[in-house]
Enzyme design. Structure first.
Site, PDB file in Angstrom:
ATOM      1  N   ASP A  49       0.834  -1.209   0.000  1.00 50.98           N
ATOM      2  CA  ASP A  49       0.000   0.000   0.000  1.00 50.98           C
ATOM      3  C   ASP A  49       0.866   1.256   0.000  1.00 50.98           C
ATOM      4  O   ASP A  49       0.352   2.373  -0.097  1.00 50.98           O
ATOM      5  CB  ASP A  49      -1.000  -0.008   1.167  1.00 50.98           C
ATOM      6  CG  ASP A  49      -0.339  -0.031   2.528  1.00 50.98           C
ATOM      7  OD1 ASP A  49       0.892  -0.207   2.597  1.00 50.98           O
ATOM      8  OD2 ASP A  49      -1.054   0.135   3.534  1.00 50.98           O
ATOM      9  N   SER A  50       2.197   1.093   0.057  1.00 51.65           N
ATOM     10  CA  SER A  50       3.107   2.227  -0.170  1.00 51.65           C
ATOM     11  C   SER A  50       2.841   2.839  -1.538  1.00 51.65           C
ATOM     12  O   SER A  50       3.261   3.958  -1.818  1.00 51.65           O
ATOM     13  CB  SER A  50       4.567   1.767  -0.060  1.00 51.65           C
ATOM     14  OG  SER A  50       4.799   0.647  -0.890  1.00 51.65           O
ATOM     15  N   ASP A  88      -1.176  -6.073  -0.332  1.00 50.46           N
ATOM     16  CA  ASP A  88      -1.485  -5.471   0.975  1.00 50.46           C
ATOM     17  C   ASP A  88      -2.971  -5.229   1.133  1.00 50.46           C
ATOM     18  O   ASP A  88      -3.636  -4.740   0.211  1.00 50.46           O
ATOM     19  CB  ASP A  88      -0.806  -4.099   1.076  1.00 50.46           C
ATOM     20  CG  ASP A  88       0.379  -4.097   2.013  1.00 50.46           C
ATOM     21  OD1 ASP A  88       0.482  -5.001   2.865  1.00 50.46           O
ATOM     22  OD2 ASP A  88       1.204  -3.181   1.876  1.00 50.46           O
ATOM     23  N   LYS A 118      -1.256  -9.356   2.770  1.00 48.81           N
ATOM     24  CA  LYS A 118      -0.472  -8.918   3.932  1.00 48.81           C
ATOM     25  C   LYS A 118      -1.316  -7.931   4.735  1.00 48.81           C
ATOM     26  O   LYS A 118      -2.040  -7.128   4.135  1.00 48.81           O
ATOM     27  CB  LYS A 118       0.842  -8.260   3.508  1.00 48.81           C
ATOM     28  CG  LYS A 118       1.635  -7.685   4.688  1.00 48.81           C
ATOM     29  CD  LYS A 118       3.063  -7.328   4.336  1.00 48.81           C
ATOM     30  CE  LYS A 118       3.227  -6.000   3.666  1.00 48.81           C
ATOM     31  NZ  LYS A 118       2.752  -4.844   4.461  1.00 48.81           N
ATOM     32  N   GLU A 120      -1.205  -5.475   8.590  1.00 49.70           N
ATOM     33  CA  GLU A 120      -0.356  -4.932   9.654  1.00 49.70           C
ATOM     34  C   GLU A 120      -0.954  -5.216  11.030  1.00 49.70           C
ATOM     35  O   GLU A 120      -2.177  -5.188  11.196  1.00 49.70           O
ATOM     36  CB  GLU A 120      -0.203  -3.411   9.480  1.00 49.70           C
ATOM     37  CG  GLU A 120       0.546  -3.044   8.212  1.00 49.70           C
ATOM     38  CD  GLU A 120       0.760  -1.548   8.038  1.00 49.70           C
ATOM     39  OE1 GLU A 120       0.459  -0.775   8.975  1.00 49.70           O
ATOM     40  OE2 GLU A 120       1.226  -1.157   6.958  1.00 49.70           O
ATOM     41  N   GLU A 187       9.488  -4.275   9.951  1.00 47.54           N
ATOM     42  CA  GLU A 187       9.862  -2.990   9.340  1.00 47.54           C
ATOM     43  C   GLU A 187      10.366  -2.014  10.399  1.00 47.54           C
ATOM     44  O   GLU A 187       9.795  -1.922  11.492  1.00 47.54           O
ATOM     45  CB  GLU A 187       8.654  -2.376   8.608  1.00 47.54           C
ATOM     46  CG  GLU A 187       9.004  -1.000   8.010  1.00 47.54           C
ATOM     47  CD  GLU A 187       7.964  -0.431   7.053  1.00 47.54           C
ATOM     48  OE1 GLU A 187       6.932  -1.061   6.799  1.00 47.54           O
ATOM     49  OE2 GLU A 187       8.231   0.681   6.553  1.00 47.54           O
TER      50      GLU A 187
HETATM   51  O1  KIV Z   1       3.551  -1.095   1.587  1.00 55.87           O
HETATM   52  C1  KIV Z   1       4.698  -1.571   1.479  1.00 55.87           C
HETATM   53  O2  KIV Z   1       5.422  -1.327   0.504  1.00 55.87           O
HETATM   54  C2  KIV Z   1       5.195  -2.400   2.563  1.00 55.87           C
HETATM   55  C3  KIV Z   1       6.643  -2.737   2.569  1.00 55.87           C
HETATM   56  C4  KIV Z   1       7.409  -1.526   2.944  1.00 55.87           C
HETATM   57  C5  KIV Z   1       6.971  -3.884   3.424  1.00 55.87           C
HETATM   58  O3  KIV Z   1       4.462  -2.771   3.426  1.00 55.87           O
END
Ligand code: KIV
Length: 269
Positions: A49-50, A88, A118, A120, A187
């Site tokens: 989600d970055s 994510d 994924k 968090e 992280e």
């Molecule tokens: O959103 C993302 O790119 C991430 C990575 C930094 C692990 O969660």
């Protein structure tokens, strides 16, 4: 009958089996062309989600909608054949209840074709991780600096600087591993803590700004390519894509101004 070669991707159990073995290589990607290159080297590709910050200029990942993750997830799945694709779950799509998490994770998997999601959070997400994995959704967990909680954390802060906080992080790691996560992103965590957690749990840890002792590493592709003018301090920049784009755009602008582009090789006769 299909005449296309079947796609055989790296599987979730293959990633899980790499605990303590050959380091797991991973990068983010949000885009079919870059994913096709990364696919030749990475064991898994994360549609992180970055992308909200990298692709869409957001200040944090908090505003990323589920539909955007699905759109980029689809692009990355289409561009790749080999790596496991992990997508994510964005902020607000899973925290409320295991049922809600299942509904949204199932949408991500059905509509993108990815192999895992994924999310968090440590101990507080263990029940949800168990609920998803028992229903066929492989989950990669993510603890330490969790950007979706940046408002609570007061920014993007390295975790574990105070040794008194280590037991809580270790408890988070054990909780997600026991709940059935197949791997765990660590992280922005001080190096000795990440190394300790890696020794304590039996699923692979994937470090980002953590420790070389993790079972694998991940970086945001644009950061390591040199496209981010202000990458986080821990990032090693392997490319100079920002400079290359600047030079190419400036050369193009000069040629357009002087009417030397398009020449005869770049027009239809
Ligand atoms: O959103 C993302 O790119 C991430 C990575 C930094 C692990 O969660």
């Amino acid at each position: 009958m299909s005449t296309q070669k079947p796609i055989r991707r790296i599987t979730v159990p293959q990633i899980a089996a790499r605990k303590g073995g050959a380091p797991i290589i991973s990068l983010t990607s949000y885009h079919a062309h870059t994913a096709a290159i990364v696919d030749r080297y990475a064991d898994f590709i994360l549609v992180g989600d970055s992308l909200g910050m990298v692709m869409h200029g957001m200040e944090s990942t908090v505003g990323v909608p589920l539909d955007l993750m699905i759109m980029h997830g689809r692009a990355v799945v289409r561009g790749t054949r080999r790596a496991l694709i992990v997508v994510d779950m964005p902020f607000g799509s899973y925290e409320e209840s295991p049922n809600m998490a299942f509904r949204n994770a199932a949408r991500i998997m059905k509509e993108t074709g990815c192999g895992a999601v994924k999310l968090e959070g440590g101990k507080r997400m263990a029940e949800t991780i168990r609920f998803l994995t028992e229903r066929g959704i492989p989950v990669m967990a993510h603890i330490g600096l969790t950007p979706q909680s940046s408002h609570v954390m007061g920014g993007f802060k390295t975790q574990g600087r105070d040794e008194d906080s280590w037991p809580a992080h270790e408890e988070d790691a054990r909780a997600v591993a026991q709940a059935g996560a197949f791997s765990l992103v660590l992280e922005g965590m001080v190096e000795p803590l990440a190394a300790r957690i890696t020794r304590q749990i039996d699923i692979p840890t994937i470090g980002i700004g953590a420790s070389a002792d993790c079972d694998g590493q991940i970086l945001v592709l644009e950061d390591m390519l040199g496209l981010n003018p202000t990458p986080p301090k821990f990032v090693k920049v392997y490319g100079a894509l920002g400079e290359m784009i600047e030079q190419a755009v400036s050369d193009y602008a000069d040629e357009v101004k002087s009417r030397s582009f398009p020449g005869k090789d770049h027009t239809y006769s």
